[in-house]
Design an enzyme around this catalytic site. Structure first.
Site, PDB file in Angstrom:
ATOM      1  N   LYS A  57       0.871  -1.183   0.000  1.00 14.25           N
ATOM      2  CA  LYS A  57       0.000   0.000   0.000  1.00 14.25           C
ATOM      3  C   LYS A  57       0.897   1.218   0.000  1.00 14.25           C
ATOM      4  O   LYS A  57       2.031   1.158   0.484  1.00 14.25           O
ATOM      5  CB  LYS A  57      -0.879   0.018   1.251  1.00 14.25           C
ATOM      6  CG  LYS A  57      -2.138   0.829   1.095  1.00 14.25           C
ATOM      7  CD  LYS A  57      -3.237  -0.006   0.467  1.00 14.25           C
ATOM      8  CE  LYS A  57      -4.501   0.762   0.227  1.00 14.25           C
ATOM      9  NZ  LYS A  57      -5.597  -0.170  -0.115  1.00 14.25           N
TER      10      LYS A  57
ATOM     11  N   ASP B  71      -7.190   3.995  -4.338  1.00 15.22           N
ATOM     12  CA  ASP B  71      -7.820   3.795  -3.021  1.00 15.22           C
ATOM     13  C   ASP B  71      -8.455   5.153  -2.703  1.00 15.22           C
ATOM     14  O   ASP B  71      -8.720   5.940  -3.635  1.00 15.22           O
ATOM     15  CB  ASP B  71      -6.773   3.369  -1.974  1.00 15.22           C
ATOM     16  CG  ASP B  71      -7.406   2.880  -0.673  1.00 15.22           C
ATOM     17  OD1 ASP B  71      -7.887   1.741  -0.636  1.00 15.22           O
ATOM     18  OD2 ASP B  71      -7.451   3.645   0.315  1.00 15.22           O
TER      19      ASP B  71
HETATM   20  P1  NDP Z   1     -13.173   7.297  -2.435  1.00 14.54           P
HETATM   21  O1  NDP Z   1     -12.094   8.284  -2.256  1.00 14.54           O
HETATM   22  O2  NDP Z   1     -13.785   7.124  -3.770  1.00 14.54           O
HETATM   23  O3  NDP Z   1     -14.338   7.549  -1.389  1.00 14.54           O
HETATM   24  C1  NDP Z   1     -14.058   7.601  -0.027  1.00 14.54           C
HETATM   25  C2  NDP Z   1     -15.331   7.895   0.731  1.00 14.54           C
HETATM   26  O4  NDP Z   1     -15.066   7.827   2.124  1.00 14.54           O
HETATM   27  C3  NDP Z   1     -15.841   9.302   0.463  1.00 14.54           C
HETATM   28  O5  NDP Z   1     -17.228   9.287   0.541  1.00 14.54           O
HETATM   29  C4  NDP Z   1     -15.214  10.083   1.606  1.00 14.54           C
HETATM   30  O6  NDP Z   1     -15.887  11.283   1.918  1.00 14.54           O
HETATM   31  C5  NDP Z   1     -15.368   9.091   2.729  1.00 14.54           C
HETATM   32  N1  NDP Z   1     -14.418   9.402   3.796  1.00 14.54           N
HETATM   33  C6  NDP Z   1     -13.129   9.790   3.676  1.00 14.54           C
HETATM   34  N2  NDP Z   1     -12.598  10.022   4.885  1.00 14.54           N
HETATM   35  C7  NDP Z   1     -13.555   9.761   5.783  1.00 14.54           C
HETATM   36  C8  NDP Z   1     -13.607   9.810   7.189  1.00 14.54           C
HETATM   37  N3  NDP Z   1     -12.567  10.178   7.924  1.00 14.54           N
HETATM   38  N4  NDP Z   1     -14.785   9.457   7.769  1.00 14.54           N
HETATM   39  C9  NDP Z   1     -15.858   9.093   7.031  1.00 14.54           C
HETATM   40  N5  NDP Z   1     -15.859   9.041   5.688  1.00 14.54           N
HETATM   41  C10 NDP Z   1     -14.718   9.364   5.083  1.00 14.54           C
HETATM   42  O7  NDP Z   1     -12.550   5.911  -1.928  1.00 14.54           O
HETATM   43  P2  NDP Z   1     -13.070   4.427  -2.188  1.00 14.54           P
HETATM   44  O8  NDP Z   1     -14.538   4.389  -2.360  1.00 14.54           O
HETATM   45  O9  NDP Z   1     -12.187   3.831  -3.208  1.00 14.54           O
HETATM   46  O10 NDP Z   1     -12.670   3.744  -0.802  1.00 14.54           O
HETATM   47  C11 NDP Z   1     -13.598   3.561   0.270  1.00 14.54           C
HETATM   48  C12 NDP Z   1     -13.105   2.451   1.165  1.00 14.54           C
HETATM   49  O11 NDP Z   1     -13.003   1.229   0.403  1.00 14.54           O
HETATM   50  C13 NDP Z   1     -11.697   2.654   1.769  1.00 14.54           C
HETATM   51  O12 NDP Z   1     -11.672   2.043   3.031  1.00 14.54           O
HETATM   52  C14 NDP Z   1     -10.802   1.869   0.811  1.00 14.54           C
HETATM   53  O13 NDP Z   1      -9.596   1.479   1.415  1.00 14.54           O
HETATM   54  C15 NDP Z   1     -11.699   0.676   0.521  1.00 14.54           C
HETATM   55  N6  NDP Z   1     -11.392  -0.084  -0.676  1.00 14.54           N
HETATM   56  C16 NDP Z   1     -11.304   0.516  -1.901  1.00 14.54           C
HETATM   57  C17 NDP Z   1     -11.036  -0.239  -3.019  1.00 14.54           C
HETATM   58  C18 NDP Z   1     -10.999   0.342  -4.370  1.00 14.54           C
HETATM   59  O14 NDP Z   1     -10.835  -0.423  -5.327  1.00 14.54           O
HETATM   60  N7  NDP Z   1     -11.149   1.639  -4.548  1.00 14.54           N
HETATM   61  C19 NDP Z   1     -10.797  -1.689  -2.925  1.00 14.54           C
HETATM   62  C20 NDP Z   1     -11.006  -2.228  -1.607  1.00 14.54           C
HETATM   63  C21 NDP Z   1     -11.272  -1.446  -0.536  1.00 14.54           C
HETATM   64  P3  NDP Z   1     -15.233  12.686   1.507  1.00 14.54           P
HETATM   65  O15 NDP Z   1     -15.594  12.852   0.057  1.00 14.54           O
HETATM   66  O16 NDP Z   1     -15.863  13.653   2.411  1.00 14.54           O
HETATM   67  O17 NDP Z   1     -13.748  12.570   1.721  1.00 14.54           O
HETATM   68  O1  2IT Z   2      -7.808  -1.955  -0.717  1.00 13.56           O
HETATM   69  C1  2IT Z   2      -7.745  -2.414  -1.884  1.00 13.56           C
HETATM   70  O2  2IT Z   2      -7.870  -3.623  -2.106  1.00 13.56           O
HETATM   71  C2  2IT Z   2      -7.555  -1.482  -2.986  1.00 13.56           C
HETATM   72  N1  2IT Z   2      -7.520  -0.280  -2.753  1.00 13.56           N
HETATM   73  C3  2IT Z   2      -7.396  -1.983  -4.379  1.00 13.56           C
HETATM   74  C4  2IT Z   2      -5.998  -2.459  -4.616  1.00 13.56           C
HETATM   75  C5  2IT Z   2      -5.669  -2.843  -6.041  1.00 13.56           C
HETATM   76  O3  2IT Z   2      -4.481  -3.105  -6.267  1.00 13.56           O
HETATM   77  O4  2IT Z   2      -6.542  -2.911  -6.898  1.00 13.56           O
END
Ligand code: NDP
Ligand code: 2IT
Length: 463
Positions: free
Chosen positions: A143, A183
């Protein structure tokens, strides 16, 4: 005992026989990684599950597999300097934590968020090792990211930051070395800028990042994969009780990539999503977030980059609750899809009291250790992030194989593969987590993820 350990001890009760070994091990981890609270939390959860396996496998103990698996193979930390639109110079910090490469090249996302620090990225890299192992593909865990805050920045500022970040990172990555992805705070726009700079610096066009645009090597369904996968995982859990998501009310947190495609898949499968959130608050729409409203949210968050509170002005049946999280809205299904530790023990008790019996984590470690205990004690279907959100990195793995083979799979093909992988992750969780009639998916995911990596480490000697 350190305060950090005392705080973590709330989970000891769940693990009779090996409780002392877990505590002794954690004491050493905490002493070596002072202040990395999220890392301690993630390690505790895994060690609590796998200690009985380690204790009963002399080869693991002798090779110090557990001691090695909590130590990153490499951490890169670097200065990132860039100039904003007004000509002011900014200094940020960049990182890449290469945690474990026993089963494949390092793989995992990049997070741009003002709170990013080494402890946060180590927790995420550690989780990624077991998640990637669960996908059935060959990917190690990593990461990275920066304390850069993309909020309020112009496209040109984001581009200049990404270029400055990649100007150091490019030395440490490559298609068979380390393959970053998105992420929090890193989506298609950022991956595009990062890829462009990598290509400029190296003169190479290859699969060094995933989540690329589909016109330059990205896999179809990668943007959708994490959210879709989390709903597929819920479907698998519900099927063990002869049920499905159809007709159920669902709460979803976040409104970014994962939350959006969770809502999309829930709608396709006939459920009724009623909440979304961001770091400022939540919206509750008792009529349900339908396709039209979701399209509006996607425009708001991905193009206009606005706040979720605007939803309530656009759709008067909905209410905006500043500073709140969705967990006191009655539902049968919950999909925490925003950030770590966004659901605590009180939230968990409220969810269970209000009739929620299936939780599938789109986010990484969104539930506190105490919250997890509430779900496990209540015997509800609880899918931890490293299993439930593995669909994103799984499709990243498919993107790597498409790039390596100069191939392009259709959406249908990738979606089919995603479903097969989520089913197989679920089967593995059941295999290692069956507990009488119930399944402890935390234990199942941790042990299944661990054993594959541990065996590969054993086979590769002390390196
Ligand atoms: P985005 O940046 O697209 O969205 C993040 C979301 O979380 C936004 O709505 C954001 O709100 C909110 N957020 C950020 N900080 C906080 C906080 N301190 N408290 C509450 N809400 C918060 O990210 P993703 O949708 O990609 O990621 C969301 C989660 O999923 C994370 O935990 C990430 O690690 C996990 N994840 C993502 C993957 C991916 O492929 N993208 C894969 C697997 C897991 P705001 O706009 O106000 O910042
Ligand atoms: O938390 C996760 O699994 C991710 N943000 C996606 C990682 C990836 O390499 O696609």
């Amino acid at each position: 005992m350190t305060p950090a350990l005392t705080q973590l001890e709330s989970r000891m009760a769940s693990n009779g026989g090996t409780a002392t070994a877990v505590r002794d091990f954690m004491e050493k981890v905490i002493a070596r990684t002072h202040g990395e609270l999220e890392f301690h939390q993630a390690v505790w959860e895994v060690v609590d599950s796998v200690m009985p396996v380690v204790e009963s496998t002399p080869a693991y103990r002798q090779a110090k597999i557990l001691e090695r698996i909590v130590e990153p193979e490499r951490v890169v930390m670097f200065r990132v300097t860039w100039v904003d639109d007004g000509g002011e110079v900014h200094v940020n910090r960049g990182y890449r934590v290469q945690m474990n490469s026993a089963i494949g090249p390092y793989k995992g996302g990049l997070r741009f968020h003002p709170n990013v620090n080494i402890g946060m990225l180590k927790f995420l890299a550690f989780e990624q090792v077991f998640k990637n192992s669960l996908t059935t593909l060959y990917m190690g865990g990593a990461k990275g990211g920066s304390d850069f805050d993309p909020k309020g920045k112009s496209d040109n500022e984001v581009m200049r930051f990404c270029q400055a970040f990649m100007t150091e990172l490019y030395r440490h990555i490559g298609p068979d070395v380390d393959v970053p992805a998105g992420d929090v705070g890193v989506g298609g726009r950022e991956i595009g800028y990062l890829f462009g700079q990598y290509k400029k610096l190296t003169g190479r066009f290859h699969g060094v990042l995933t989540g690329k645009g589909t016109n330059y090597g990205g896999s179809l369904i990668r943007p959708e994969a994490t959210g879709y996968g989390s709903v597929y995982f819920a479907q698998e859990m519900l099927a063990t009780r002869g049920e499905s998501v159809e007709g159920k009310v669902a709460t979803v947190s976040g409104s970014g990539n994962v939350a959006q495609y969770t809502v999309e898949k829930l709608l396709q499968l006939g459920a009724k999503p009623v909440t979304l959130s961001d770091s400022a608050g939540m919206i509750h729409d008792p009529d349900g977030i339908d396709r039209e409203k979701l399209a509006w949210v996607m425009q708001l968050k991905n193009v206009r980059r606005g706040r979720i509170g605007e939803y309530a002005k656009q759709f008067p049946g909905a209410e905006y609750l500043p500073g709140r999280r969705p967990w006191d809205v009655p539902c049968q299904l919950a999909f925490p899809s925003a950030f770590q530790n966004e659901l605590d023990a009180e939230d968990a008790r409220t969810l269970v009291k209000n009739g929620c019996y299936c939780v599938s984590e789109g986010a990484n470690m969104p539930t506190t250790l105490e919250g997890i205990n509430v779900f496990l004690d209540a015997g509800i279907l609880y899918g931890p992030g490293k299993a439930a959100n593995a669909g994103g990195v799984a499709v990243s793995g498919l993107e790597m194989s498409q790039n390596a083979g100069c191939l392009r799979r259709s959406s249908q093909d990738v979606d089919q593969q995603l479903q097969v992988i989520m089913r197989s992750i679920h089967e593995n969780c059941v295999r290692y987590g069956q507990n009488g009639k119930a399944v402890n998916y935390v234990k199942g995911a941790n042990i299944a993820g661990f054993v594959k990596v541990a065996d590969a480490m054993l086979q590769q000697g002390v390196v």
